[in-house]
Every structure is written in C-alpha cells, then in structure tokens.
Design a protein around this motif. Structure first.
Motif, PDB file in Angstrom:
ATOM      1  N   PHE C  56      -2.164  -8.392  15.457  1.00  0.00           N
ATOM      2  CA  PHE C  56      -1.499  -9.306  16.375  1.00  0.00           C
ATOM      3  C   PHE C  56      -0.390  -8.623  17.159  1.00  0.00           C
ATOM      4  N   LEU C  57       0.061  -7.487  16.664  1.00  0.00           N
ATOM      5  CA  LEU C  57       1.090  -6.750  17.394  1.00  0.00           C
ATOM      6  C   LEU C  57       0.454  -5.772  18.375  1.00  0.00           C
ATOM      7  N   ASN C  58      -0.789  -6.057  18.746  1.00  0.00           N
ATOM      8  CA  ASN C  58      -1.474  -5.253  19.750  1.00  0.00           C
ATOM      9  C   ASN C  58      -1.743  -3.825  19.317  1.00  0.00           C
ATOM     10  N   SER C  59      -1.880  -3.608  18.007  1.00  0.00           N
ATOM     11  CA  SER C  59      -2.161  -2.231  17.594  1.00  0.00           C
ATOM     12  C   SER C  59      -3.366  -2.206  16.667  1.00  0.00           C
ATOM     13  N   PRO C  60      -4.543  -2.453  17.195  1.00  0.00           N
ATOM     14  CA  PRO C  60      -5.713  -2.463  16.306  1.00  0.00           C
ATOM     15  C   PRO C  60      -5.905  -1.142  15.586  1.00  0.00           C
ATOM     16  N   PHE C  61      -5.530  -0.057  16.253  1.00  0.00           N
ATOM     17  CA  PHE C  61      -5.716   1.250  15.603  1.00  0.00           C
ATOM     18  C   PHE C  61      -4.912   1.328  14.314  1.00  0.00           C
ATOM     19  N   ILE C  62      -3.636   0.966  14.436  1.00  0.00           N
ATOM     20  CA  ILE C  62      -2.783   1.019  13.250  1.00  0.00           C
ATOM     21  C   ILE C  62      -3.292   0.038  12.199  1.00  0.00           C
ATOM     22  N   ALA C  63      -3.790  -1.102  12.652  1.00  0.00           N
ATOM     23  CA  ALA C  63      -4.305  -2.079  11.698  1.00  0.00           C
ATOM     24  C   ALA C  63      -5.444  -1.481  10.893  1.00  0.00           C
ATOM     25  N   MET C  64      -6.344  -0.825  11.604  1.00  0.00           N
ATOM     26  CA  MET C  64      -7.485  -0.246  10.894  1.00  0.00           C
ATOM     27  C   MET C  64      -7.054   0.893   9.980  1.00  0.00           C
ATOM     28  N   MET C  65      -6.050   1.673  10.478  1.00  0.00           N
ATOM     29  CA  MET C  65      -5.571   2.750   9.620  1.00  0.00           C
ATOM     30  C   MET C  65      -4.924   2.179   8.360  1.00  0.00           C
ATOM     31  N   GLN C  66      -4.253   1.057   8.547  1.00  0.00           N
ATOM     32  CA  GLN C  66      -3.628   0.402   7.391  1.00  0.00           C
ATOM     33  C   GLN C  66      -4.685   0.069   6.335  1.00  0.00           C
ATOM     34  N   MET C  67      -5.789  -0.526   6.801  1.00  0.00           N
ATOM     35  CA  MET C  67      -6.873  -0.851   5.862  1.00  0.00           C
ATOM     36  C   MET C  67      -7.404   0.419   5.216  1.00  0.00           C
ATOM     37  N   LEU C  68      -7.686   1.398   6.077  1.00  0.00           N
ATOM     38  CA  LEU C  68      -8.333   2.616   5.601  1.00  0.00           C
ATOM     39  C   LEU C  68      -7.471   3.318   4.565  1.00  0.00           C
ATOM     40  N   ILE C  69      -6.170   3.453   4.889  1.00  0.00           N
ATOM     41  CA  ILE C  69      -5.323   4.256   4.013  1.00  0.00           C
ATOM     42  C   ILE C  69      -4.831   3.451   2.826  1.00  0.00           C
ATOM     43  N   TYR C  70      -4.285   2.282   3.106  1.00  0.00           N
ATOM     44  CA  TYR C  70      -3.698   1.553   1.987  1.00  0.00           C
ATOM     45  C   TYR C  70      -4.762   0.991   1.066  1.00  0.00           C
ATOM     46  N   VAL C  71      -5.738   0.304   1.653  1.00  0.00           N
ATOM     47  CA  VAL C  71      -6.742  -0.316   0.783  1.00  0.00           C
ATOM     48  C   VAL C  71      -7.671   0.731   0.212  1.00  0.00           C
ATOM     49  N   GLY C  72      -8.142   1.621   1.120  1.00  0.00           N
ATOM     50  CA  GLY C  72      -9.157   2.567   0.684  1.00  0.00           C
ATOM     51  C   GLY C  72      -8.620   3.691  -0.164  1.00  0.00           C
ATOM     52  N   ALA C  73      -7.367   4.042   0.012  1.00  0.00           N
ATOM     53  CA  ALA C  73      -6.862   5.200  -0.717  1.00  0.00           C
ATOM     54  C   ALA C  73      -5.768   4.827  -1.704  1.00  0.00           C
ATOM     55  N   VAL C  74      -4.692   4.222  -1.199  1.00  0.00           N
ATOM     56  CA  VAL C  74      -3.535   4.008  -2.073  1.00  0.00           C
ATOM     57  C   VAL C  74      -3.878   3.041  -3.201  1.00  0.00           C
ATOM     58  N   ALA C  75      -4.510   1.912  -2.829  1.00  0.00           N
ATOM     59  CA  ALA C  75      -4.830   0.926  -3.859  1.00  0.00           C
ATOM     60  C   ALA C  75      -5.804   1.499  -4.879  1.00  0.00           C
ATOM     61  N   VAL C  76      -6.768   2.280  -4.376  1.00  0.00           N
ATOM     62  CA  VAL C  76      -7.734   2.868  -5.302  1.00  0.00           C
ATOM     63  C   VAL C  76      -7.036   3.838  -6.243  1.00  0.00           C
ATOM     64  N   THR C  77      -6.124   4.649  -5.683  1.00  0.00           N
ATOM     65  CA  THR C  77      -5.416   5.601  -6.535  1.00  0.00           C
ATOM     66  C   THR C  77      -4.625   4.872  -7.602  1.00  0.00           C
ATOM     67  N   ILE C  78      -3.939   3.799  -7.188  1.00  0.00           N
ATOM     68  CA  ILE C  78      -3.146   3.072  -8.172  1.00  0.00           C
ATOM     69  C   ILE C  78      -4.038   2.486  -9.256  1.00  0.00           C
ATOM     70  N   SER C  79      -5.193   1.947  -8.848  1.00  0.00           N
ATOM     71  CA  SER C  79      -6.076   1.382  -9.886  1.00  0.00           C
ATOM     72  C   SER C  79      -6.557   2.469 -10.832  1.00  0.00           C
ATOM     73  N   PHE C  80      -6.851   3.642 -10.287  1.00  0.00           N
ATOM     74  CA  PHE C  80      -7.245   4.745 -11.158  1.00  0.00           C
ATOM     75  C   PHE C  80      -6.163   5.013 -12.192  1.00  0.00           C
ATOM     76  N   ALA C  81      -4.914   5.064 -11.696  1.00  0.00           N
ATOM     77  CA  ALA C  81      -3.824   5.384 -12.613  1.00  0.00           C
ATOM     78  C   ALA C  81      -3.695   4.295 -13.671  1.00  0.00           C
ATOM     79  N   ILE C  82      -3.892   3.047 -13.262  1.00  0.00           N
ATOM     80  CA  ILE C  82      -3.781   1.969 -14.241  1.00  0.00           C
ATOM     81  C   ILE C  82      -4.865   2.124 -15.294  1.00  0.00           C
ATOM     82  N   MET C  83      -6.076   2.402 -14.827  1.00  0.00           N
ATOM     83  CA  MET C  83      -7.161   2.557 -15.788  1.00  0.00           C
ATOM     84  C   MET C  83      -6.888   3.720 -16.715  1.00  0.00           C
ATOM     85  N   PHE C  84      -6.248   4.748 -16.192  1.00  0.00           N
ATOM     86  CA  PHE C  84      -6.006   5.895 -17.057  1.00  0.00           C
ATOM     87  C   PHE C  84      -4.877   5.627 -18.033  1.00  0.00           C
TER      88      PHE C  84
END
Lengths: 146, 372, 174, 334, 176, 108
Positions: C56-84
């Motif tokens: 909504f802030l007119n930055s679809p690129f950043i929005a997609m990067m947010q999904m890609l990095i935070y959801v796809g990488a950071v959240a996954v890493t954190i879940s890995f650490a929790i499982m470990f």
C-alpha cells in the motif's frame, strides 16, 4: 575439470537413456489382465483346494481308507464312513475339509490310491467369515453333479 | 557417506523403523538411535512372524514336512526344498534319477531368477524408482506361469519329493523356457540401460555401506553379500551338489564391497542362471523322475547329517539329527538371510538413514525366512 | 437499501484493514504465544501483513522482498533453531520474574503512547511527490549513491554466513 | 491500483478453479501415465477412461474423518495445509496465460511468484512440526533445506533472463521472446543475443523447478521408502487433499514459469502458426512440460540428500553463476 | 590340505591324542553299524573324521565346555566362518548338546562341527561372541529354544520368541 | 467511510509502526528464551521499517531512500537471525538450555 564436465555429460546421457527406455514402454501395449472382467484359465495342474472325484453315477470313489487324513500334516481333513449292508466297500458319509489350516501341499492327493481326490480349480477364495472355509466336499460333489 | 560421530548422549533420539514400514518388506523392526539423519546405533528386532518350523519338523514325519520349506522363503522356495530333499536322500540313501536332478536344477535356477528379479524391483523401489519393479514383475510372471504349469502353484511349490519329483515336465515347458532365455537377456539389457547406468542410482550405491571380507566372515555372510565383498563363495561351486558340477558357469565376484557390488553380483547371477538353464535344457536326459523303489516310509539311520545348498539368498544349511524313527529328532534350518541381516546392526552405524535403508535393500531380505 | 455497493476504492480500504489486522494479530501472537513455534507462526502472519502494508505504500518490490526474506528465510531459520534447541519449550513459558510482565507492559505502553503522541502532534510535511516504486531507480541508486552501503551489506552477510557456520559447527568430520 | 471487485472475484475464482481442476486431473494424468509406462492401464473403471476417478477420490477424501493426532499442535496442524495451498492459488493471479488473459499484471511478477512460493516452505515446516511425528519432522527439515538450496540457482537463472529482458514483468518477458521458436530463451539464435548456454540455464531452471516442487527424483520430503509419507504422514482426509492439491498446483506454476521464461509463453513456435490463439499454445507447452515431469518421476530413482545438495552447490550454482556472468558480458558487448 | 591342518591344530586340545585318535580312526572307516554301536556308549571328547558324502561335514569335534572357547579360537585363526549354532536336547541322557557349524570361503573345503555336551539341569556355556560377532543372534536363538545360558553374552534376551517368553519350545518335554 | 481510506494517511502507518515496536519491546522484556527474544527483535525491526517506508511514501524529498533503507534492514535482519540462531544453537549445545537466565556464566 575435465572429469567434472564429462561426469555431467555422461550423467545426463544416462538419464536420457533411462527416459528412452520408459518411452518405449509407454507405447507398448498393456500386459495386465483386467481381472474381474476377464479371467484366466487355470493351468491343468493348478492346486486349489481338494475335491472328491465321483464315478459315472456321481458317487464318490472314496472308500474311506483314511490315508488322506493320516497323511495330512495339518490335520485339516476329517472324514467318516460306514459299511452298509450288502456292499463290499465302505461308503462315505461326510468329508470335511478345514481349509483354514490347509497349506495346499497335496499330500492327501498323493496318498490316495483310489483316485478319489483331485485339486479343484477354485481360486476365488475370499470371505469375511471363517465358516466359509469349512468345506463339505461331499456336498460340493453333489452340487457338481446336479 | 559414512561419517564418524562424536556422541553427545542426549542429542540422539530413537527412531522406530517398522514393524510396519515400507522399507522393511515385511514385519521387521529396526530400533535406530539417530543423531539427526545419522544412525548412531541400530538394533534389529526380528521374530514377528516366527512360526517355529524346527519344532514342526520334529513333530511331523519326513514327508509331511517338505511343504514347510517352501513356506520359509516365498520368493525362492524351490532352493529350500532342494536342500531338504537332498539331505533326506543323503541320509536315507535314496538314489535320485538323473532326469529328476536336471529338472530340479533347471527349476531351481528359474526360481532363483524369479527371486532376483523381485529383489531387483523391490530394491529399486526402495530407492524410489517404481517402474523397474513393474518390468521385473513382468519377467517374473513369465517364470511363475511356467512353474505354475509344472508344479501347480505360483509361490509355495511343493514340487520335489524324496527321490525325485512330483510331476514330470513337458515339451511345452521346455519350449517356453527356450523362449524365455532370449527374452530375459533382452530384459537384462533394458534393466542395465534403465537402472544400472543411471547416474542417480550409481551415485547412491557406489561407496555405500562398505562391508569388509573380515566382517562377512565373522557373521557368516553368504550370497551376493559375500560375493560383493570379494569372497568367491558359492555352495554350488565350493561344495558341488546335485548336477551342478556338470554345468559350466561363473560365480560373479566384485571387490568394491559396496551396495553397487552386491547389486551387480545379483544381476550377473541372473545371466549365469540363464546359462545353467540353457545347458540343463540341452543336456536333459530321458528317464524316470522317481526311483523305481522309492520308500514309502522314510527312516534315516541314526546319526547327524548336514546339507548346504545355494539358494537365491545364499548359503542355506539344513542339519538333521536322526534317531532312526520316522520323525526327525532335530531339524535345524540355517537360513542365509539370518546371518546377512545380522550384519546390518554393525554396518549401518554412522550411515544416513536413507543409505542404511538402501543397504538393507541390498541385503535381499525375506522376513519369513529370517524368522522361520 | 441504501447500503452502497462497495466500489473499488472501498475494496482497497477493506484489504488495507485486513492487512492491519494481520499485522497486529501476528504481532500479538508473536510476543505472547506460549509455544515458540506458534510465535514463529505469528511472526509469519505479521510479516505477511507488513508486506501488504508495503504494497500500500507503493513499493511492491519491497513487499515481495519482505515475503521472500522474512517469511522464506528468517522465519524458516528461526523454526529450525526452535526444532533444534527447544524441543520441550512449552514447559518453559510463563511469567519469568515477578516484575518482568508488568514492567514490560508499562514500558511498551509508555513507548507506544509516546510514539503515537509524537506522530499525531507533529505536523508532517506531506509531499505531493509519490514514489513510483520502480525497481530501476532503486537499482541505480544502490549501485551509485549507496554503493558503499551495498558492498558493506554484502560483507556483513558474508561474515554472518561464515560466522554462523563457525559457531554452529560441531565438527563431524574431525 | 486498478482493482475492481469484479475483477478480483473473477480472477480468484478462476485461479482456484484452474488450480483445483488441474490438481485433480493431473493426478489422473499421473496415474494413467504411470500405468502406461508400466504397461498397465491405470484407473480406467470409473467413467470413460477413468475420468470420474478424481472427483470420486475427492469425495472420498472429504468424507473421511479429519484425525488430529494426540499431542499435535492443533492450530498449526490445521493451518499448515491451508498455508500450503493458499500461496499456490495466489500465484495464479499474477501468471499471464496469454497477452490478454491475466488477472493482475504485476510489474514484478517473477519476484511475486517466488515470494508466494516461500510461504510453501514454512507450511511444510509447520506440518512436520505440529504432527508430532519423527518422520514428519525429518522430512519437513529435508524438504525445506532442499527448497532453500535450490532457490539460489533458480533465482540466478531467473536473474539471467531478467538481465536479458530488462524487466521482471512476465508479460514483457514473453513479448521479448516473440517471433518463433528461434527467439525463445530456451535457445536464442536471434534476438540480439547468441548465448549458447541458455539451454543449460533452461535445464538448470527445470531441475530446480522439480526440486522446488518436491517432485521425483527430488522427492526427499516424502520419500515413502524411508520416511513413510514424509510431512503428511499424519494427515488424512482433506488435510492430505490440500497438500496433494498444493503439490500439483505448484507443478503447474513451475511449468508455467518455465514456459514463460524460456519457451516463449504463448508465442507460436512458427509465425505461420500464430492464427491459433496464444492460450492454446501456452496450455500445450505447460502440459508438455508437466508430461515430462510425470515421465521423469516414473523413470528415475530418488537422489540422496547429499547427492541433492552436491548437485545444487557443486554443479547448478557454479554453472548458473557462470551463465549469469557470461550473459552480462554478452549484453555489454553486443 | 586344510582338513589335516585343522585336525592338527585341534588335536592340541586333547592331551592323550595317540590312543584317542587311533580309536576314532578305527571306527570311522567302518560304516554305520559300528557307528551305531558307538552311539550306545556316551561319546568321548575328541576328533572324528567323518565321511563327507554321507554326513555332509568333515571334522566332528567334541569338546569339553571349558575347552569350547579355545577350540573356537583355533577355528577362527584358521579363517573359518560361522554357519550356525544350535542345540539338541538329549533328554534320555539328561544332557544338552550344543553344535557349532563352521565352514570355509575358499575352495579347500572343510566343514567343522564342534559339539559340546552340558548338563540339562543347569545349561551354561561360555559365549563366543568376542570371537565371532555373528554368533550373537545364533546364541540368542539357542537360548530362546533351549534355555542355554551363554555366559558373557552382551544381550541375551529373546530374539525370535516374544520378549516375555519364559518357555523353551525345542526342549523335548515342552508341551505347548 | 473514513476508515476505508486510512491507507492514505501517514499517521496510520506511524501508529502501526509504533505498535509493532512496542510489542517488540514488550516481548523482549517478558520472553525468557533467547529465541523468543529474537522473535521480538524482529518485530522491533519491522516496526522501524514501516516507519521508514511510511516517511518514504509521504514526506521524503527523494522517494527511494526509505525503500533502500528497508532493504538494508532486511539484510541486517537476515544476518542477525543467522548469527543469533547459531549462537543459540551453540549455547544450547553447551548449556542444554536456551533460557536467558540460565546463562549467568556469560556475565563474566
């Protein structure tokens, strides 16, 4: 470096070869038999459960010599007969095959010296009730004759 | 890819593979202590379908027992029956007509091919390839059809009798065997093209689960497990029995000691079995299939007797302690997979679970045969 | 009968409200859930919401990067650490000290109040010029004006990868 | 933002319908194809050619009881399959099917699809973790590490294409390949770029697409001979159904992307043939790719986890990076 | 020949070889009748060379339970592999016999049977798992079926029988 | 329908940013485990990013800087997650706990 690339190439080639094999199979005709719709003839020596052989009049050839009962390793045959008056041989009263313990070894057929037992061609043997496998062979013979 | 592991006691967990697990092909249970995907230690638990065949052997008379042998191993039943009849014939001194022995050899080899084919399919399926199983089953069905025509049964043949056979073979059988041999050779080529050469398959098996010669000896491994580790041991050659000395065939031996070597040994054995069948059909003599005076009641003299045969799964030994009566005093069945399976516990330490299961597949397990 | 049919503009507003809802629920779950895995799930929801806000802030690129990095990488890493590291984390929840809960609440409340006041009281000079959200200008800026920062970020990331490997390595092969 | 209500509703409905229909009938196609490869007919009883099989399967799945294992994390257990299916459907919104059929032409379409796909990874993690099953956890960890490893070469190859076209808009990428088979990035003879390695890039992308969608030979996540059924071991009923549909929807998305990026999208292979509508060409292409994927699945055994990572790190990433550099150099020179 | 070599190596176990061996030699060539006669009296410890074509093995060695470990050690040093371990319950003599089968991988064929007799009431034997790791399961199986305790065995729990089984089915006085 | 045009208002974004930030702070204070703290820290970063983006959209003279800053924050967050989690893993391995209060030895 050369091995690195040659391995990639040869690996890819092996995959292509594999794909070609399955492609040839893809266009080959089916080999399966659509069982409930088509049925295969059982071969001559097929060993189903045993059944009695009757003579021309439909009476069993069995003379109740009990050889089969003795030969059976699992004790699944029980038969009884009595000697009726005026007749030389015993006649068969009942011949019960407990198919639940039968292992289809054929010892009974081999031990029979009077050509009274044979293998049936029965292979549709499935049921939810145990009682269905206590087979009265005498009744079966009668049904076959009629 | 075995990696030595330094253990931290509470970093492991127990994974219970089986008794109902797709990779164990039956009711086998392996209790694995895992470190992530690495196996720290494994304990095989068997006996889920133990049927005490040995006790049955003691209770039943000699002729009542022969069908039990084909229930031991549902894939290569004839090999086991062969061992049994050879032993009893040896003990009771029954002469076997030559034709019967030839037919036994031919059918045993056919059965060996059928067993190896099924193993091939199941093994590749363990590795995730499904179609080879179906192709292998097509060829196997051909063999089973032939054997069914002769023996009357598809898996648990009770075909051999003490002294000979239950039924003679006919011309149609010989014809179909003759047709089968080129067909099988063609199929083998197909398998090698589809599976053996496949890079994924090779990468998975080469170097997987190294079994040293010494380990094989300590556990008494036989069949492809030993021959894949460079041990030239085949009962058919080392301890010739039946008519095998008459045949000209090779024992495939590979020295890589890995799962690929075991795979290759079995695939080559199919080819060798084809050679034996070819020669057997060519040399097949005429004559009776049962001796003229086959004894009705078998009473081997007192003493103990041993007979080893090479079944599809390896060195099958059967020991008879006779007390001169019509029941055996003691009948010991030494099953080959029992020894081969025993290797698994020690060897799979440090393997990844997927490698361990590939290794398990390469052992060619038939669980009823282990449990007896 | 006089409820107006929602037009396009309304729809956008509704979608925006949904995004705000996602962000806030996600945030609440993330900092209050008893189980850490659920906290990560909350974090994922929150990030999806935030990505929507960026859109909504007119930055679809950043929005997609947010999904890609935070959801796809950071959240996954954190879940890995929790499982470990925290297989039985659920036992360890609960108020840690006697004071931490209220204290945290008060701090957070004060901060929130302060920031909100600040936001509302300040008279922001809203510019008419709206960014076009184009990737081209951003790429150019990254490689010209902010080239130094860009390089530094790559070094930081490289160091992070290597450092993470070194710290977490167990030395299987040694 | 030209979102109108009607537009969105229609787009989402069509996307869901397309995804569901594809998922259902790809299962049928897969089973028939597998059957043909194995010289057997496959499902052929229900309906003509067995075409009623998928809806009947669906009814069966829906009629089943949803079992949540004891000790499972209920909320996550239920959320995971939804999370697996939803991004797949959303991705369809940004996929162009021809020069006119597109729900929402996003300027950064390629990136959007990858962003949505990254949600799929976390759903696998949640599924594995919440079902309290060791096999499920192992498999979800495998699946995610695999997805992360293959995202890199995939993105690098995508960047190569983006570099050539200079846009992330899928429509424009296809426009750039217009004019026949020799213009497609699969093997670009013309279009100002003579990069012979694009074929390799195409292969890399295809392999990565296989790996990202957890398809054989990279189906380590659900390696049934090792991990029973992988992350959906504990799922029955529609939970399993959603995972299943998500998987097939992902396959469709993967093949759509391959078509759009490398096979010229809806462009006819020869300009003479361009009287046939673009959608037809597009569908032909994606179904050809799907057929290949099915064909591959029923031919090859499964790779190992280290073989898979070796392939990614030692072969795919260096090669794709090399091609990226080469393309950049070529672009500078030409 | 490996048969001779093995025989030599094993003879060291039996202190008065001259007489023992010669008597055993004498018995062997004569066929079954004499063998049967011999079976009547309990067999002495020692080595008998058997006719392979009749019995299927070459060397029949009976040892004292105390000598077992040493005998197996000798066999191991001669590169034999273990085939099986089994028991026989001689209920009339109130004894239990444990039979170890060994064979070779090479073409110099020699099958060795080592047997030992123990008391039926208190069946105990030393384990040979330190020598042959593969004896583990065989010993467990023998323990299952006969109740013979292999002392020093690392994991002597039921293998084929259910884990709580307290019966030994191959004993002749076992009633199901 | 004032509420439906909130997305054109700077203050909405600022308040959401502040809310996320304070939630992060709250989480940071109350969480006992290191991973929980990390999650809270991510929330704080998200709050900050929203502010950047909002100012970028509404007030910045050069409307790209905020986006670039947000990108950098993402990169930092990723690096932070990687490093932080490997530290968590290492700590867990040594102390068998990720409870921050159990790690008194770290205080020196």
């Amino acid at each position: 470096m050369v091995t690195y690339f040659s391995e990639i190439i040869s690996g890819l080639w092996s995959l292509v070869l594999g794909l070609s094999v399955t492609f040839v199979e893809f266009i080959r005709p089916n080999v399966t038999v659509q069982y409930p719709y088509e049925k295969l003839e059982m071969p001559e020596r097929f060993r189903g459960h045993i059944q009695l052989i009757g003579d021309e009049e439909g009476r069993p050839n069995c003379i109740v010599c009990m050889m089969c009962q003795r030969a059976c390793p699992s004790g699944c045959i029980s038969l009884s007969g009595k000697k009726e008056e005026g007749q030389k041989k015993k006649t068969l009263n009942s011949y019960i095959l407990d198919f639940t313990t039968c292992s289809l070894c054929g010892s009974c057929v081999e031990s029979c010296n009077f050509n009274a037992l044979e293998y049936s061609k029965e292979y549709n043997l499935a049921s939810t009730r145990k009682e269905d496998f206590i087979i009265d062979l005498l009744k079966r013979l009668e049904e076959q004759n009629s | 890819m075995s990696v030595p592991i330094r253990l931290q006691p509470d970093e492991t967990f127990i994974l219970n593979v089986g008794p109902q697990h797709p990779a164990t092909h039956g009711v086998l249970r392996v209790k694995m202590e895992m470190d992530g995907e690495y196996i720290v230690s494994a304990e095989t638990v068997i006996g889920y379908i133990h049927r005490m065949h040995e006790k049955m052997g003691e209770i039943k008379t000699y002729p009542q027992f022969y069908m039990n042998l084909s229930r031991m191993d549902y894939l290569g039943a004839l090999g086991y029956s062969h061992g049994h009849v050879l032993l009893i014939e040896k003990a009771a001194g029954i002469e076997v007509p030559e034709r019967a022995e030839y037919i036994r050899a031919i059918t045993v080899e056919l059965n060996r091919i059928a067993s190896h084919l099924f193993w091939f399919g199941a093994f590749v399926m363990d590795l995730g390839g499904f179609s080879p199983l179906m192709y292998a089953l097509q060829d196997r069905e051909y063999i089973l059809d032939m054997l069914e025509r002769i023996t009357g049964s598809r898996l648990t043949y009770s075909y051999y009798r003490f002294g000979g056979l239950y039924n003679d073979i006919d011309d149609q059988f010989i014809e179909s065997v003759k047709k089968f041999i080129p067909r099988m050779r063609k199929s083998l080529k197909k398998y090698h093209k589809l599976v053996t050469g496949n890079i994924i398959f090779r990468k998975r098996l080469e170097g997987n689960a190294i079994l040293s010669k010494e380990t094989c000896r300590k556990y008494g491994a036989s069949s492809a497990v030993a021959r894949g580790s460079g041990i030239n041991y085949d009962v058919r050659r080392n301890e010739p029995y039946s008519v095998y000395p008459e045949f000209n065939f090779d024992i495939p031996v590979y020295h890589e000691c890995d799962s690929m070597a075991r795979y290759k040994v079995r695939m080559d054995e199919i080819e060798q079995s084809l050679r034996i069948i070819e020669q057997g059909i060519a040399k097949l003599p005429d004559g009776p299939i049962m001796p003229k005076k086959a004894p009705k009641i078998i009473k081997p003299p007192k003493g103990d007797y041993y007979q080893a045969v090479e079944t599809a799964r390896g060195n099958f030994g059967i020991r008879l302690v006779s007390d001169g009566t019509k029941n055996p005093y003691r009948l010991k069945l030494r099953s080959p997979t029992y020894s081969n399976m025993h290797l698994f516990d020690e060897t799979c330490t440090g393997l990844l679970i997927m490698d361990a299961l590939a290794f398990m597949g390469s052992l060619d397990l038939v669980i009823p045969e282990i449990d007896r | 009968m006089n409820v107006p049919l929602p037009n396009a503009d309304h729809l956008v507003g509704i979608v925006f409200l949904i995004m705000i809802g996602l962000t806030i629920t996600g945030g609440v779950i993330a900092c209050n859930a008893n189980r850490l895995v659920r906290a990560v799930a909350g974090l994922v929801v929150c990030f999806v919401g935030v990505a929507g806000l960026y859109y909504f802030l007119n930055s679809p690129f950043i929005a997609m990067m947010q999904m890609l990095i935070y959801v796809g990488a950071v959240a996954v890493t954190i879940s890995f650490a929790i499982m470990f590291a925290a297989p039985e984390e659920s036992k360890k929840h609960g108020p840690p000290g006697t004071l931490a809960g209220p204290f945290g609440l008060i701090t957070a409340g004060l901060l929130f109040g302060g920031f909100t006041l600040l936001a509302l009281k300040t008279d922001w000079q809203v510019h008419a010029k709206i960014n076009d959200g184009s990737v081209e200008t951003m790429g150019k800026l990254l490689l010209t004006e902010y080239a130094m920062v860009f390089e530094l970020i790559s070094i930081v990331l490289l160091t992070a990868i290597i450092g993470a490997l070194i710290i977490a390595r167990r030395g299987r092969s040694s | 933002m030209e979102l109108t209500l009607l537009n969105v509703v229609i787009a989402v409905t069509i996307a869901i319908g397309f995804a569901a229909l594809n998922a259902a009938y790809l299962v049928w196609a897969e089973r028939r194809g597998a059957g043909r490869i194995q010289n057997r007919p496959g499902p052929n009883i229900n309906g003509p050619l067995g075409l009623l099989q998928p809806p009947l399967d669906g009814i069966k799945l829906m009629a089943k009881q949803l079992i949540i294992p004891g000790g499972a994390d209920k909320a996550l257990f239920i959320a995971a399959p939804v999370l697996a299916m939803a991004p797949a459907i959303v991705s369809f919104v940004t996929l162009p099917f021809s020069d006119t059929i597109i729900a929402h032409n996003l300027n950064i379409g390629v990136l959007a699809i990858f962003a949505f796909a990254s949600l799929g990874g976390i759903s696998l993690l949640f599924a594995g973790w919440s079902s309290r099953n060791k096999y499920a956890v192992m498999s979800s960890v495998r699946a995610v590490s695999q997805a992360i490893a293959y995202e890199i070469p995939m993105l690098v190859t995508v960047i190569t294409v983006v570099l050539i076209t200079g846009t992330m808009n899928l429509m424009e990428i296809v426009e750039a390949q217009k004019g026949g088979i020799w213009n497609w990035y699969f093997f670009p003879f013309t279009s100002g770029l003579y990069n012979p390695l694009m074929t390799m890039s195409f292969l890399i992308f295809f392999i990565c697409a296989l790996a990202e969608t957890n398809r054989a030979p990279f189906d380590l996540g659900e390696a049934e001979s090792e991990l029973v059924a992988g992350f959906h071991t504990e799922y029955g009923s529609m939970g399993f159904g959603l995972f299943f549909m998500g998987e097939y929807a992902n396959i469709v998305i993967g093949s759509c992307l391959t078509t759009l990026l490398f096979l010229g999208g809806w462009d006819a292979p020869l300009p003479v043939l361009s009287f046939i509508p673009g959608v037809v060409w597009f569908l032909i292409k994606i179904y050809l790719i799907i057929a290949t994927i099915i064909w591959i699945r029923w031919t090859f055994p499964r790779t190992t986890i280290y073989g898979l990572l070796n392939l990614s790190w030692k072969i795919l990433i260096p090669l794709s990076l090399f091609n990226l550099l080469l393309t950049a150099g070529l672009l500078k020179v030409v | 020949m490996i048969v001779e070599k093995t025989r030599k190596a094993l003879e060291a176990l039996f202190p008065q070889p001259e007489q023992e061996e010669s008597s055993a030699e004498k018995i062997e060539p004569s066929e079954q009748e004499e063998a049967e006669q011999k079976e009547e009296t309990p067999r002495q410890n020692g080595i008998i060379e058997r006719d392979y074509s009749v019995h299927g093995y070459h060397l029949d060695v009976q040892v004292d339970p105390a000598q077992l470990y040493v005998a197996v050690k000798i066999i191991d040093e001669l590169d034999y592999f273990i085939e099986s371990i089994t028991g026989v319950d001689w209920i009339k003599e109130n004894q239990m016999e444990v039979i170890y089968d060994f064979s070779r991988y090479d073409f110099d064929l020699c099958r060795v049977v080592i047997r030992t007799r123990i008391d039926r009431e208190d069946p105990k034997l030393p384990t040979i798992t330190p020598i042959y790791a593969g004896a583990n399961w065989h010993e467990r199986e023998t323990h299952d079926f006969f109740g013979i305790k292999f002392e020093g065995h690392p994991h002597l729990i039921p293998l084929l029988l259910p884990e709580d089984a307290d019966f030994h089915p191959l004993l002749k006085d076992f009633k199901a | 329908m004032e509420i439906l045009s909130l997305y054109n208002n700077l203050n909405t974004f600022l308040i959401i940013g502040a809310l996320l930030f304070s939630m992060g702070v709250y989480g940071l204070v109350t969480r006992r485990t290191l991973i929980g703290m990390l999650i809270a820290a991510e929330l704080i970063l998200a709050g900050a990013s929203i502010n950047f983006m909002a100012f970028n959209r509404f007030t910045a003279p050069d409307p790209q800087v905020g986006q670039i800053f947000t990108l950098f924050i993402m990169a930092i967050a990723a690096a932070e997650a990687a490093i932080g989690l490997s530290i968590v893993v290492a700590i867990y391995r040594n102390y068998k706990s990720i409870d921050a209060e159990d790690l008194v030895e770290l205080k020196g």
